[in-house]
Design an enzyme around this catalytic site. Structure first.
Site, PDB file in Angstrom:
ATOM      1  N   HIS A 171       0.759  -1.281   0.005  1.00  0.00           N
ATOM      2  CA  HIS A 171      -0.060   0.053   0.055  1.00  0.00           C
ATOM      3  C   HIS A 171       0.737   1.243  -0.128  1.00  0.00           C
ATOM      4  CE1 HIS A 171      -3.399  -2.338  -0.502  1.00  0.00           C
ATOM      5  NE2 HIS A 171      -3.105  -2.967   0.699  1.00  0.00           N
TER       6      HIS A 171
ATOM      7  N   HIS B 119       2.959  -8.272  -2.971  1.00  0.00           N
ATOM      8  CA  HIS B 119       1.794  -8.839  -3.869  1.00  0.00           C
ATOM      9  C   HIS B 119       2.088  -8.283  -5.249  1.00  0.00           C
ATOM     10  CE1 HIS B 119      -2.540 -10.616  -4.344  1.00  0.00           C
ATOM     11  NE2 HIS B 119      -1.763 -10.847  -5.504  1.00  0.00           N
TER      12      HIS B 119
ATOM     13  N   ARG C 177       0.162  -8.142  -8.398  1.00  0.00           N
ATOM     14  CA  ARG C 177      -1.150  -8.683  -8.724  1.00  0.00           C
ATOM     15  C   ARG C 177      -1.096  -8.563 -10.585  1.00  0.00           C
ATOM     16  NH1 ARG C 177      -6.090  -8.514  -6.528  1.00  0.00           N
ATOM     17  NH2 ARG C 177      -6.056  -8.838  -4.284  1.00  0.00           N
TER      18      ARG C 177
ATOM     19  N   ARG D 104      -1.878  -3.442  -9.804  1.00  0.00           N
ATOM     20  CA  ARG D 104      -2.615  -2.118  -9.114  1.00  0.00           C
ATOM     21  C   ARG D 104      -1.557  -1.254  -8.114  1.00  0.00           C
ATOM     22  NH1 ARG D 104      -7.623  -4.748  -5.933  1.00  0.00           N
ATOM     23  NH2 ARG D 104      -7.616  -5.900  -8.021  1.00  0.00           N
TER      24      ARG D 104
ATOM     25  N   GLU E 221       4.108 -12.628  -3.099  1.00  0.00           N
ATOM     26  CA  GLU E 221       2.824 -13.197  -3.051  1.00  0.00           C
ATOM     27  C   GLU E 221       2.474 -13.143  -4.544  1.00  0.00           C
ATOM     28  OE1 GLU E 221      -0.390 -11.405  -1.007  1.00  0.00           O
ATOM     29  OE2 GLU E 221       0.736 -11.341   0.733  1.00  0.00           O
TER      30      GLU E 221
ATOM     31  N   THR F 121      -7.549  -9.342  -1.082  1.00  0.00           N
ATOM     32  CA  THR F 121      -7.730 -11.018  -1.274  1.00  0.00           C
ATOM     33  C   THR F 121      -8.642 -11.385  -0.478  1.00  0.00           C
ATOM     34  OG1 THR F 121      -5.271 -10.879  -1.770  1.00  0.00           O
ATOM     35  CG2 THR F 121      -6.287 -13.004  -1.161  1.00  0.00           C
TER      36      THR F 121
ATOM     37  N   GLU G 202      -0.410 -20.092   5.288  1.00  0.00           N
ATOM     38  CA  GLU G 202      -0.846 -18.942   5.924  1.00  0.00           C
ATOM     39  C   GLU G 202      -2.312 -18.861   5.955  1.00  0.00           C
ATOM     40  OE1 GLU G 202       1.133 -15.225   4.844  1.00  0.00           O
ATOM     41  OE2 GLU G 202      -0.469 -14.094   5.162  1.00  0.00           O
TER      42      GLU G 202
ATOM     43  N   HIS H  97      -3.964 -10.972   7.224  1.00  0.00           N
ATOM     44  CA  HIS H  97      -4.965 -10.041   6.629  1.00  0.00           C
ATOM     45  C   HIS H  97      -5.964  -9.513   7.580  1.00  0.00           C
ATOM     46  CE1 HIS H  97      -7.505  -8.787   3.521  1.00  0.00           C
ATOM     47  NE2 HIS H  97      -6.694  -8.956   2.608  1.00  0.00           N
TER      48      HIS H  97
HETATM   49  N1  PXP Z   1      -1.025 -12.029   3.881  1.00  0.00           N
HETATM   50  C1  PXP Z   1      -1.513 -12.328   2.515  1.00  0.00           C
HETATM   51  C2  PXP Z   1      -1.288 -13.745   1.819  1.00  0.00           C
HETATM   52  C3  PXP Z   1      -2.068 -11.030   1.867  1.00  0.00           C
HETATM   53  O1  PXP Z   1      -2.507 -11.397   0.760  1.00  0.00           O
HETATM   54  C4  PXP Z   1      -2.161  -9.945   2.777  1.00  0.00           C
HETATM   55  C5  PXP Z   1      -2.609  -8.730   1.620  1.00  0.00           C
HETATM   56  O2  PXP Z   1      -2.041  -8.545   0.558  1.00  0.00           O
HETATM   57  C6  PXP Z   1      -1.808  -9.731   3.735  1.00  0.00           C
HETATM   58  C7  PXP Z   1      -0.990 -10.815   4.478  1.00  0.00           C
HETATM   59  C8  PXP Z   1      -1.658  -8.584   4.608  1.00  0.00           C
HETATM   60  O3  PXP Z   1      -2.837  -8.047   4.817  1.00  0.00           O
HETATM   61  P1  PXP Z   1      -3.310  -6.598   5.247  1.00  0.00           P
HETATM   62  O4  PXP Z   1      -2.519  -5.690   4.198  1.00  0.00           O
HETATM   63  O5  PXP Z   1      -4.792  -6.567   5.560  1.00  0.00           O
HETATM   64  O6  PXP Z   1      -2.461  -6.307   6.654  1.00  0.00           O
END
Ligand code: PXP
Length: 248
Positions: free
Chosen positions: A14, A47, A49, A53, A74, A105, A155, A198
């Protein structure tokens, strides 16, 4: 590092989201990754994608070049991503479900129904030396399938628990947490390494961090948001403190 140490993986997606809002070069996710590393992150997660994005191909090139801590890459189970992962050979590859129309996700990967396909998909990644992690819901069937296809790590998706907490649905939060607790122990009993992530925040991290089988948490959105107010290093320090406290 003690055996009880719970690793903190910082997801920098982010930072790239904010950068891409204007299409320029800042804020730079690589700078955030280096700062997180200096502040004690045990790993960096990004990640890539399909629609690019947030994280870009150039970000992954850069992370592979500058990081001293492991990169958890990821990706969706697509031929394009497999090729990229095999080119870089990151420390870990986390296979996640991906839908273009989702904001984030949304659920865990459907492993049980795609067992054969996924077993073939991850084999070359394992042969290349990547630790393969599968992002799944706290569901025994999926965990057994992840084990059968040869994943070393799962995970667990903590999103449903975090959402229930945020919405004040206490009974739902309790049952989601119970499922996560039971499935952490179950996965560990199969010999899988257990990670979780997540949606984790200061308010939700401790019950998960307290599960002795969980070895790593991957946290992004909340930490990057909190960094706006207090800076990334103090934001991470507070998360670290809460994790260590929960770990006892
Ligand atoms: N783990 C995985 C596999 C994810 O896809 C994500 C989000 O990209 C996260 C952890 C981290 O999630 P958050 O950004 O909500 O902390």
């Amino acid at each position: 590092m003690s055996d009880n140490h719970l690793r903190l993986g910082v997801n920098i997606d982010h930072v790239a989201t904010v950068r891409n809002a204007r299409g320029g070069a800042y804020p730079d996710p690589l700078r955030a990754a280096k700062l997180a590393e200096e502040a004690g992150a045990d790993g960096i997660t990004a990640h890539l994608r399909e629609d690019r994005r947030h994280i870009s191909d150039a970000d992954i090139d850069g992370l592979m070049e500058v990081l001293s801590v492991p990169l958890n890459f990821e990706m969706a189970a697509t031929p394009e991503m497999q090729k990229i992962a095999l080119r870089h050979k990151p420390h870990a590859v986390c296979i996640v479900p991906e839908k273009r129309e989702e904001r984030t996700t949304e659920g865990g990967l459907e492993v049980a129904r795609e067992e054969n396909k996924l077993a073939h998909f991850i084999a070359p990644l394992r042969d290349a030396g990547c630790r393969v992690s599968i992002f799944i819901a706290a569901d025994q069937r999926q965990i057994e399938a992840a084990h059968r296809i040869g994943a070393e790590v799962i995970e667990l998706h903590t999103g449903a628990y975090c959402d229930a907490m945020a919405e004040g649905h206490d009974d739902k939060a309790k049952s989601e947490l119970e499922a996560l607790r039971e499935m952490s122990a179950f996965a560990h009993s199969l010999g899988l390494e257990v990670h979780a992530g997540h949606g984790l925040t200061y308010d939700t991290v401790q019950p998960i961090a307290a599960f002795p089988e969980v070895r790593e948490l991957n946290i992004g959105h909340f930490l990057i948001g909190e960094a706006i107010f207090r800076g990334l290093t103090p934001a991470m320090a507070e998360m670290r403190r809460l994790m260590d406290e929960a770990r006892g």
